[in-house]
Design an enzyme around this catalytic site. Structure first.
Site, PDB file in Angstrom:
ATOM      1  N   HIS A 168      -4.930  -1.356  -0.846  1.00  0.00           N
ATOM      2  CA  HIS A 168      -5.029   0.114  -0.785  1.00  0.00           C
ATOM      3  C   HIS A 168      -3.641   0.685  -0.450  1.00  0.00           C
ATOM      4  O   HIS A 168      -3.406   1.192   0.643  1.00  0.00           O
ATOM      5  CB  HIS A 168      -6.041   0.465   0.306  1.00  0.00           C
ATOM      6  CG  HIS A 168      -6.464   1.898   0.366  1.00  0.00           C
ATOM      7  ND1 HIS A 168      -5.572   2.950   0.354  1.00  0.00           N
ATOM      8  CD2 HIS A 168      -7.695   2.452   0.454  1.00  0.00           C
ATOM      9  CE1 HIS A 168      -6.237   4.085   0.462  1.00  0.00           C
ATOM     10  NE2 HIS A 168      -7.533   3.807   0.515  1.00  0.00           N
ATOM     11  N   GLU A 271      -3.978   2.100  -6.005  1.00  0.00           N
ATOM     12  CA  GLU A 271      -4.606   0.941  -5.402  1.00  0.00           C
ATOM     13  C   GLU A 271      -5.002  -0.100  -6.447  1.00  0.00           C
ATOM     14  O   GLU A 271      -5.576   0.238  -7.484  1.00  0.00           O
ATOM     15  CB  GLU A 271      -5.837   1.388  -4.607  1.00  0.00           C
ATOM     16  CG  GLU A 271      -5.517   2.505  -3.616  1.00  0.00           C
ATOM     17  CD  GLU A 271      -6.762   3.134  -3.024  1.00  0.00           C
ATOM     18  OE1 GLU A 271      -7.741   2.384  -2.794  1.00  0.00           O
ATOM     19  OE2 GLU A 271      -6.765   4.354  -2.813  1.00  0.00           O
TER      20      GLU A 271
END
Length: 301
Positions: A168, A271
């Site tokens: 992330h 991400e």
């Protein structure tokens, strides 16, 4: 290992040293010939990477909680074994337990101009209480002029392991209003800010409002044009079929207690993910590898 043991076993003079934050969290301070970086053992969480001659490439909130058991806001949180809310509808921490667990440093060595580090995570009391008792994770970082992040999941159980995963990554930018992202033209996405409506990306992504998009069935490379910073950040990936692009905008940032309300214009999350329809079902005794390779260059080149 404690701080003294880590420095004795893995410390490299002038390259790798371990320190304790005021909260007690242990982190690695890294200086290679071509980059500096910081990695916390909690979550195997990279919180800084800056190639030599460039601005910092990774964003971390000034209000982030660097506290035991709390996620760090920014950097590269590792989401596992689910992305966002738990996919089976049961209770559990957002983005899974991997980012709030202490990982074990298993290897660190300088090879040429790059530092190679491997972190591992095995079942813990926390994971067992959430129903995950037959997995192994290995996270390999290669830190230098470029950054490579590789997450390997092994299924040690007798039944298939269904999981979601994400690196992330929060990328630092000069101004979110001057950002575009190439590489997702023609890809369908779920718009989480519009009741998960399925939509199609047309052209480059520009940021004009709260954005939370799950791009499905894409293994393509993304190029972040940080126009204000006069640079490009290229994110190539393997073993990932989902890309998520996120920025909370001002309204969303104000709802995040670990983010200063003024920071939303300083980053974009791109991400590397396997989630939703691209969740992984891993057969017993097998492994799955997901990798992101990040490079930074001047926009004038």
């Amino acid at each position: 290992m404690d701080l003294t043991q880590l420095n004795a076993h893995f410390g490299l003079p002038g390259v790798l040293a371990f320190h304790a934050a005021p909260s007690g969290l242990i982190y690695a301070g890294i200086t290679t010939p071509h980059a500096t970086a910081t990695v916390y053992l909690q979550g195997a969480h990279l919180t800084a990477w800056q190639p030599k001659g460039q601005q910092a490439a990774i964003f971390v909130s000034r209000k982030s909680d660097f506290a035991p058991g709390k996620p760090i806001r920014g950097g590269v949180p590792i989401a596992f074994p689910w992305f966002a809310a738990r996919h089976d509808g049961k209770a559990g921490p957002s983005h899974g337990f991997a980012r709030i667990q202490e990982w074990t440093l298993a290897f660190a060595a300088l090879a040429g101009d790059e530092l190679h580090m491997t972190f591992t995570l095995w079942p813990t009391e926390v994971s067992r209480n959430l129903g995950y008792d037959h997995f192994r994770l290995a996270y390999q970082l290669t830190i230098g002029r470029t950054l490579t992040m590789q997450l390997t999941v092994a299924n040690d159980g007798a039944a298939p392991l269904l999981f979601e995963e994400a690196l992330h990554t929060y990328y630092a930018v000069a101004d979110i209003h001057e950002v575009t992202v190439d590489g997702l033209d023609g890809v369908s996405y779920l718009d989480k800010n519009d009741n998960f409506q399925s939509k199609m990306q047309h052209g480059a992504i520009t940021m004009t409002e709260p954005t939370d998009r799950v791009y499905l069935n894409t293994a393509g490379t993304c190029v972040l044009h940080d126009t204000g910073g006069k640079r490009r950040i290229t994110v190539a990936k393997t073993g990932s079929n989902t890309t998520v692009v996120w920025n909370p905008w001002e309204s969303g940032a104000m709802k995040l207690p670990d983010m200063d309300p003024t920071e939303w214009h300083e980053f974009i999350a791109i991400e590397t993910v396997n989630a939703a329809a691209n969740a992984v079902t891993l057969a017993p005794g097998t492994t799955h590898v997901m990798q992101a390779h990040v490079s930074v260059d001047d926009a004038t080149r």
